[in-house]
Design an enzyme around this catalytic site. Sequence first.
Site, PDB file in Angstrom:
ATOM      1  N   ASP A  95      44.108  35.191  39.013  1.00  0.00           N
ATOM      2  CA  ASP A  95      43.736  36.483  39.794  1.00  0.00           C
ATOM      3  C   ASP A  95      42.764  37.305  38.972  1.00  0.00           C
ATOM      4  O   ASP A  95      42.202  36.855  38.208  1.00  0.00           O
ATOM      5  CB  ASP A  95      44.914  37.617  39.583  1.00  0.00           C
ATOM      6  CG  ASP A  95      46.169  37.153  40.264  1.00  0.00           C
ATOM      7  OD1 ASP A  95      46.279  36.044  40.945  1.00  0.00           O
ATOM      8  OD2 ASP A  95      47.254  37.931  40.258  1.00  0.00           O
ATOM      9  N   HIS A 240      44.468  34.638  34.792  1.00  0.00           N
ATOM     10  CA  HIS A 240      43.455  35.350  35.244  1.00  0.00           C
ATOM     11  C   HIS A 240      42.057  34.832  34.802  1.00  0.00           C
ATOM     12  O   HIS A 240      42.013  34.214  33.912  1.00  0.00           O
ATOM     13  CB  HIS A 240      43.666  36.858  34.518  1.00  0.00           C
ATOM     14  CG  HIS A 240      44.821  37.675  35.092  1.00  0.00           C
ATOM     15  ND1 HIS A 240      46.023  37.379  34.545  1.00  0.00           N
ATOM     16  CD2 HIS A 240      45.020  38.414  35.811  1.00  0.00           C
ATOM     17  CE1 HIS A 240      46.978  38.163  34.838  1.00  0.00           C
ATOM     18  NE2 HIS A 240      46.300  38.802  35.926  1.00  0.00           N
TER      19      HIS A 240
END
Length: 275
Positions: A95, A240
């Site tokens: 992300d 991430h």
Amino acid sequence: MKKDQLLTRRAALLAGGVGAAATAGVLTAVTGDVPAGSGPAAGAQARSPRSASAYRLQPLTGYGPPHAAPRRTLVRREPLLRVSGRGRTIVLTFDDGPDPRYTPDVLDTLAEYDVRAMFFVCGEMAADSRGLLSRMTDEGHVVGNHTWSHPLLTRLTRRQIRREMERTSEVIEETCGERPEWFRAPYGAWNRATFQIGAELGMEPLAWTLDTLDWTTPGTRSIVRRVENGAAPGVVVLSHDAGGDRSQSVRALRRYLPGLLDSGYRVTVPRRHYA
């Protein structure tokens, strides 16, 4: 919002019980294209670790390219949490990127082991790193919509939510040649408007089953341990590649990815189911 400010924002949200943490704990399966019953959605930063058996739920989606042209997107009441596939399948998702400091290393590692992943990108980041966005597509990864500026969608109007999603979809389409088929709400904060607007834009909502908590920078070994302990068929892993210092995430991927493959896992990306 600057991406390196996300960690502070996430911590504040957890402290206030907002967003993902407020929707944590629901892992009820959804089968086929029928939405599950109403209830809280998947949690973004689940605080308590779950055993591998907690992830063995009814799968939601399959793998490979769609067999027919899309007709319409189902409006769901909660996001998809896991996927199905042949054998021991697992999905890796990243992300908040792309970030030129960390995303290339993530892509290099995935390429080294010839596996595909999902990248939920923020439009303001993607607009400045279109080369990385193109590389994701060229190397077979799935690019999803993570809004433009990573806001808490539950505090926005419908018009603002649509704009956040539309702008990002436009950048993805301009760069990759097709609109995204998946979206993920920042902080795991979903509501009816996000599901409806996402469906209107042709996207399915995908959450995750296993949060590595890499956004807390707990240490490379801790991230690796969470993946190894939580891995199970159908699990969707959240990591991430942007939003702060992601050097631990990069190092952890290099360690746990070969281990997953050696354990017989097939790292892959999901296929859409259309209503």
